[in-house]
Design a protein around this motif. Structure first.
Motif, short mmCIF file in Angstrom:
data_model
loop_
_atom_site.label_atom_id
_atom_site.label_comp_id
_atom_site.label_asym_id
_atom_site.label_seq_id
_atom_site.Cartn_x
_atom_site.Cartn_y
_atom_site.Cartn_z
N THR A 273 0.75 -1.15 0.10
CA THR A 273 0.03 -0.07 0.26
C THR A 273 0.83 1.21 -0.01
O THR A 273 1.82 1.26 1.13
CB THR A 273 -1.04 -0.13 1.25
N ARG A 274 0.82 2.22 -0.88
CA ARG A 274 1.72 3.37 -1.16
C ARG A 274 1.03 4.44 -0.82
O ARG A 274 -0.17 4.49 -1.39
CB ARG A 274 2.19 3.27 -2.61
N TYR A 275 1.55 5.48 -0.17
CA TYR A 275 0.89 6.61 0.02
C TYR A 275 1.77 7.90 -0.61
O TYR A 275 2.88 7.81 -0.57
CB TYR A 275 1.10 6.99 1.49
N ARG A 276 1.14 8.37 -1.64
CA ARG A 276 2.16 9.30 -2.49
C ARG A 276 0.84 10.39 -2.95
O ARG A 276 -0.37 10.20 -3.41
CB ARG A 276 2.47 8.92 -3.38
N ASN A 277 1.29 11.69 -2.80
CA ASN A 277 0.34 12.80 -3.15
C ASN A 277 -1.20 12.83 -2.77
O ASN A 277 -2.21 12.93 -3.24
CB ASN A 277 0.04 12.86 -4.83
N ASP A 278 -1.05 12.51 -1.31
CA ASP A 278 -2.22 12.59 -0.33
C ASP A 278 -3.24 11.40 -0.68
O ASP A 278 -4.68 11.47 -0.44
CB ASP A 278 -3.05 14.03 -0.58
N LYS A 279 -2.70 10.28 -1.37
CA LYS A 279 -3.42 9.12 -1.79
C LYS A 279 -2.75 7.88 -1.39
O LYS A 279 -1.56 7.86 -1.46
CB LYS A 279 -3.87 9.17 -3.35
N PHE A 280 -3.61 7.08 -1.07
CA PHE A 280 -3.26 5.67 -1.02
C PHE A 280 -3.47 4.98 -2.18
O PHE A 280 -4.83 5.08 -2.96
CB PHE A 280 -4.08 5.17 0.29
N SER A 281 -2.84 3.71 -2.62
CA SER A 281 -3.01 3.14 -3.62
C SER A 281 -2.38 1.67 -3.64
O SER A 281 -1.49 1.66 -2.74
CB SER A 281 -2.22 3.62 -4.94
N GLN A 282 -2.69 0.66 -4.04
CA GLN A 282 -2.37 -0.61 -4.10
C GLN A 282 -1.43 -0.66 -5.16
O GLN A 282 -1.55 -0.36 -6.54
CB GLN A 282 -3.28 -1.64 -4.13
#
Length: 276
Positions: free
Chosen positions: A11-20
């Motif tokens: 789970t990656r957090y970048r640019n104020d967003k979480f993504s898989q």
């Protein structure tokens, strides 16, 4: 052979967003080293070049120094839960007449991928007398050539490019040509792998080479360079005080903070030719 990388979901957090996303990790597995059929040590390593790793480890331990002292290397039987060969046990058979290590030197049977001398009874036991004396410098390396080695090492790191999680050790000649490179989760393992490959090829001592490493210069890396007859050890980070002291006594040129257009020469700078 074992896998070098393992794919995982993160789970990656970048640019104020979480993504898989999918990521690749460098594999770390135990390797048991046996000498003449008896357990010697267990180290954590990245699978691959295991025979070189074992050969180099035996050089750094002062057990062997020439290819003819190592009779055979072989994988021993070992399986995982699914019954697959793990390739995690290697037996080294020494040539007749080659003595086993001094059993009076107490070792734990486990070393981590971060420590190549854990388990030794004392620092005095580790600081063995090298078989290859480092002579006064007759050949020097140009400063520009030495400064270029970290970038050359990084450009050749294929496993690091995939995972960002391994160290590298490269053997260069004094003209800056890359002769060999190995990668591993343990920086000492990477050095053992390049030294072991040289031993198996009959190339020790590496008396006209530079050992460039991707991390710091620890006591154990100076020890390994000395045991292999390498006259220059260069690192991108700092050495420890013990590393500097051993390099001074061993007549080895120790360089640190090799970054861009700057470098610190901690011992025996006479092997480096400055800018003309």
């Amino acid at each position: 052979m074992g896998r070098l990388t393992q794919r995982v979901r993160v789970t990656r957090y970048r640019n104020d967003k979480f993504s898989q996303r999918e990521d690749q990790l460098a594999v770390e597995e135990p390797l048991e080293i046996q000498l003449n059929g008896k357990a010697f040590t267990i180290t954590m390593r990245t699978p691959g070049d295991d025979f070189d790793l074992v050969a180099g480890f035996l050089v750094s331990e002062g057990v062997i120094f020439h290819a003819d002292q190592l009779e055979t290397l072989r994988y021993c039987a070992g399986t995982d839960e699914q019954g697959r060969q793990t390739f995690n046990v290697v037996e080294a058979k020494l040539a007749p007449g080659v003595p086993l290590p001094d059993t009076a030197i107490e070792r734990n049977v486990y070393t981590t991928s971060a420590c190549g001398i854990c388990g030794t009874a004392s620092i005095d036991a580790v600081e063995k007398t090298g078989q290859f004396l480092l002579p006064a410098p007759k050949q020097t390396i140009e400063l520009e050539t030495l400064l270029a080695l970290p970038d050359k090492l990084r450009d050749a790191q294929s496993l690091f490019s995939k995972t960002g999680g391994v160290h590298a050790a490269g053997i260069f000649d004094f003209d800056g040509n890359l002769l060999d490179l190995k990668e591993d989760v343990g920086r000492h393992n990477a050095v053992d792998k390049v030294v072991g490959a040289a031993l198996r090829a009959g190339d020790l001592p590496l008396s006209h080479t530079v050992l460039q490493v991707s991390g710091r210069a620890s006591f154990e890396l100076v020890q390994k360079a000395w045991m292999a007859g390498i006259p220059i050890l260069s690192a991108v980070s700092a050495p420890s005080s013990l590393a500097r002291d051993l390099a001074e006594r061993a007549n080895l040129t120790l360089a640190g903070f090799s970054r861009g257009d700057s470098i610190n020469l901690y011992t025996h700078p006479e092997r480096v030719t400055p800018h003309s």
